[in-house]
Design a protein around this motif. Structure first.
Motif, PDB file in Angstrom:
ATOM      1  N   SER A 162      -6.898  12.378  -7.402  1.00 32.88           N
ATOM      2  CA  SER A 162      -7.908  13.437  -7.489  1.00 32.88           C
ATOM      3  C   SER A 162      -7.479  14.450  -8.534  1.00 32.88           C
ATOM      4  O   SER A 162      -6.296  14.676  -8.758  1.00 32.88           O
ATOM      5  N   LEU A 163      -8.486  15.094  -9.156  1.00 26.60           N
ATOM      6  CA  LEU A 163      -8.184  16.193 -10.056  1.00 26.60           C
ATOM      7  C   LEU A 163      -9.244  17.258  -9.918  1.00 26.60           C
ATOM      8  O   LEU A 163     -10.402  16.977  -9.613  1.00 26.60           O
ATOM      9  N   LEU A 164      -8.794  18.485 -10.101  1.00 27.46           N
ATOM     10  CA  LEU A 164      -9.684  19.625 -10.008  1.00 27.46           C
ATOM     11  C   LEU A 164     -10.238  19.893 -11.395  1.00 27.46           C
ATOM     12  O   LEU A 164      -9.500  20.192 -12.326  1.00 27.46           O
ATOM     13  N   ASN A 192       0.845  17.705 -11.290  1.00 27.92           N
ATOM     14  CA  ASN A 192       0.491  16.586 -10.429  1.00 27.92           C
ATOM     15  C   ASN A 192       1.299  16.706  -9.149  1.00 27.92           C
ATOM     16  O   ASN A 192       2.525  16.766  -9.199  1.00 27.92           O
ATOM     17  N   TYR A 193       0.610  16.741  -8.017  1.00 25.81           N
ATOM     18  CA  TYR A 193       1.274  16.746  -6.718  1.00 25.81           C
ATOM     19  C   TYR A 193       1.231  15.317  -6.203  1.00 25.81           C
ATOM     20  O   TYR A 193       0.173  14.816  -5.823  1.00 25.81           O
ATOM     21  N   VAL A 194       2.383  14.660  -6.230  1.00 19.61           N
ATOM     22  CA  VAL A 194       2.479  13.231  -5.930  1.00 19.61           C
ATOM     23  C   VAL A 194       3.055  13.048  -4.528  1.00 19.61           C
ATOM     24  O   VAL A 194       4.165  13.509  -4.244  1.00 19.61           O
ATOM     25  N   THR A 195       2.291  12.386  -3.656  1.00 16.01           N
ATOM     26  CA  THR A 195       2.762  12.083  -2.308  1.00 16.01           C
ATOM     27  C   THR A 195       3.290  10.657  -2.295  1.00 16.01           C
ATOM     28  O   THR A 195       2.595   9.718  -2.689  1.00 16.01           O
ATOM     29  N   ILE A 196       4.528  10.522  -1.835  1.00 13.22           N
ATOM     30  CA  ILE A 196       5.175   9.218  -1.726  1.00 13.22           C
ATOM     31  C   ILE A 196       5.477   8.997  -0.251  1.00 13.22           C
ATOM     32  O   ILE A 196       6.073   9.853   0.398  1.00 13.22           O
ATOM     33  N   ALA A 197       5.050   7.853   0.273  1.00  8.77           N
ATOM     34  CA  ALA A 197       5.238   7.576   1.696  1.00  8.77           C
ATOM     35  C   ALA A 197       6.129   6.355   1.903  1.00  8.77           C
ATOM     36  O   ALA A 197       6.099   5.409   1.116  1.00  8.77           O
ATOM     37  N   ASN A 198       6.900   6.394   2.978  1.00  9.36           N
ATOM     38  CA  ASN A 198       7.723   5.259   3.371  1.00  9.36           C
ATOM     39  C   ASN A 198       6.808   4.288   4.121  1.00  9.36           C
ATOM     40  O   ASN A 198       6.475   4.502   5.279  1.00  9.36           O
ATOM     41  N   THR A 199       6.389   3.229   3.444  1.00  7.24           N
ATOM     42  CA  THR A 199       5.381   2.314   3.989  1.00  7.24           C
ATOM     43  C   THR A 199       5.959   1.206   4.859  1.00  7.24           C
ATOM     44  O   THR A 199       5.218   0.388   5.375  1.00  7.24           O
ATOM     45  N   GLY A 200       7.265   1.160   4.988  1.00  7.93           N
ATOM     46  CA  GLY A 200       7.897   0.036   5.687  1.00  7.93           C
ATOM     47  C   GLY A 200       8.209  -1.090   4.723  1.00  7.93           C
ATOM     48  O   GLY A 200       9.025  -1.958   4.999  1.00  7.93           O
ATOM     49  N   LYS A 201       7.552  -1.071   3.576  1.00  9.37           N
ATOM     50  CA  LYS A 201       7.811  -2.039   2.503  1.00  9.37           C
ATOM     51  C   LYS A 201       8.317  -1.277   1.280  1.00  9.37           C
ATOM     52  O   LYS A 201       8.062  -1.660   0.147  1.00  9.37           O
ATOM     53  N   GLY A 202       8.970  -0.167   1.527  1.00 11.38           N
ATOM     54  CA  GLY A 202       9.487   0.663   0.454  1.00 11.38           C
ATOM     55  C   GLY A 202       8.632   1.911   0.278  1.00 11.38           C
ATOM     56  O   GLY A 202       7.609   2.086   0.946  1.00 11.38           O
ATOM     57  N   LYS A 209       6.086   4.232  -1.576  1.00  5.36           N
ATOM     58  CA  LYS A 209       4.947   4.014  -2.464  1.00  5.36           C
ATOM     59  C   LYS A 209       4.141   5.286  -2.617  1.00  5.36           C
ATOM     60  O   LYS A 209       4.043   6.094  -1.694  1.00  5.36           O
ATOM     61  N   ILE A 210       3.536   5.428  -3.784  1.00 12.09           N
ATOM     62  CA  ILE A 210       2.661   6.557  -4.067  1.00 12.09           C
ATOM     63  C   ILE A 210       1.349   6.328  -3.328  1.00 12.09           C
ATOM     64  O   ILE A 210       0.721   5.287  -3.488  1.00 12.09           O
ATOM     65  N   THR A 211       0.942   7.314  -2.525  1.00  8.24           N
ATOM     66  CA  THR A 211      -0.280   7.184  -1.748  1.00  8.24           C
ATOM     67  C   THR A 211      -1.355   8.170  -2.184  1.00  8.24           C
ATOM     68  O   THR A 211      -2.532   7.964  -1.901  1.00  8.24           O
ATOM     69  N   ASN A 212      -0.945   9.255  -2.849  1.00  2.26           N
ATOM     70  CA  ASN A 212      -1.904  10.277  -3.239  1.00  2.26           C
ATOM     71  C   ASN A 212      -1.363  11.066  -4.428  1.00  2.26           C
ATOM     72  O   ASN A 212      -0.174  11.386  -4.469  1.00  2.26           O
ATOM     73  N   VAL A 213      -2.241  11.353  -5.392  1.00  2.00           N
ATOM     74  CA  VAL A 213      -1.888  12.215  -6.522  1.00  2.00           C
ATOM     75  C   VAL A 213      -3.029  13.215  -6.698  1.00  2.00           C
ATOM     76  O   VAL A 213      -4.207  12.818  -6.797  1.00  2.00           O
ATOM     77  N   TYR A 214      -2.682  14.486  -6.710  1.00  2.00           N
ATOM     78  CA  TYR A 214      -3.677  15.559  -6.904  1.00  2.00           C
ATOM     79  C   TYR A 214      -3.266  16.329  -8.148  1.00  2.00           C
ATOM     80  O   TYR A 214      -2.145  16.835  -8.219  1.00  2.00           O
ATOM     81  N   SER A 215      -4.145  16.401  -9.148  1.00  2.00           N
ATOM     82  CA  SER A 215      -3.831  17.040 -10.426  1.00  2.00           C
ATOM     83  C   SER A 215      -4.617  18.317 -10.620  1.00  2.00           C
ATOM     84  O   SER A 215      -5.814  18.382 -10.322  1.00  2.00           O
ATOM     85  N   VAL A 216      -3.921  19.335 -11.140  1.00  2.00           N
ATOM     86  CA  VAL A 216      -4.505  20.638 -11.431  1.00  2.00           C
ATOM     87  C   VAL A 216      -4.110  21.003 -12.864  1.00  2.00           C
ATOM     88  O   VAL A 216      -2.966  20.799 -13.265  1.00  2.00           O
ATOM     89  N   PHE A 217      -5.056  21.548 -13.604  1.00  2.00           N
ATOM     90  CA  PHE A 217      -4.801  21.975 -14.980  1.00  2.00           C
ATOM     91  C   PHE A 217      -4.795  23.497 -15.036  1.00  2.00           C
ATOM     92  O   PHE A 217      -5.696  24.144 -14.500  1.00  2.00           O
ATOM     93  N   LYS A 218      -3.797  24.081 -15.693  1.00  2.00           N
ATOM     94  CA  LYS A 218      -3.700  25.532 -15.834  1.00  2.00           C
ATOM     95  C   LYS A 218      -3.605  25.898 -17.300  1.00  2.00           C
ATOM     96  O   LYS A 218      -2.978  25.272 -18.067  1.00  2.00           O
TER      97      LYS A 218
END
Length: 142
Positions: A63-65, A121-131, A133-142
């Motif tokens: 996502s990006l704003l 970029n706010y990058v969410t990385i989750a422990n998926t049980g298979k390593g 992985k990136i699950t969500n990226v939220y981008s903001v421009f200033k």
């Protein structure tokens, strides 16, 4: 004879190193938080896409704003865009900061400082049980 032994030994070493480097990430053993974020940064800033497919979850959301509107992209849409800029180095300085981290998920802020603006970029990385992985990226421009 010594030369032949040296050549055979060299070829065997080359094959062994190549095979070791080709270890798949299927078991998740190599999918660490650090690997995931470094792979993301390489893709975004240097156009290096190797390993990105392994570290981005199939259901990842980007996502990006844009002004006051949030625009959302799928994993496939982001990959298509990145392929257009493959091996293109961005003219920016990049820094990363861990915002939150625990054994299940981590949020990393990736700032890309360009001449006239910053893309955060706010990058969410989750422990998926298979390593990790990136699950969500939220981008903001200033």
């Amino acid at each position: 004879m010594k030369t032949l032994k040296s050549i055979v030994l060299g070829l065997a070493l080359l094959v062994a190193c190549s095979a070791a480097k080709a270890i798949p990430f299927a078991d998740g053993e190599n999918l660490t938080k650090t690997f995931a974020i470094n792979t993301y940064v390489d893709a975004m800033t240097r156009g290096k896409l190797q390993g990105l497919d392994d570290v981005v979850d199939q259901n990842a959301k980007f996502s990006l704003l844009s002004g006051k509107k949030i625009v959302t992209f799928t994993r496939d849409e982001i990959f298509q865009s990145l392929k257009l800029n493959k091996n293109v180095e961005q003219d920016c300085t990049t820094s990363t900061t861990v915002i939150q981290s625990n054994s299940d998920m981590t949020v990393v802020k990736v700032d890309m400082q360009y001449e006239k603006f910053v893309r955060s970029n706010y990058v969410t990385i989750a422990n998926t049980g298979k390593g990790w992985k990136i699950t969500n990226v939220y981008s903001v421009f200033k």
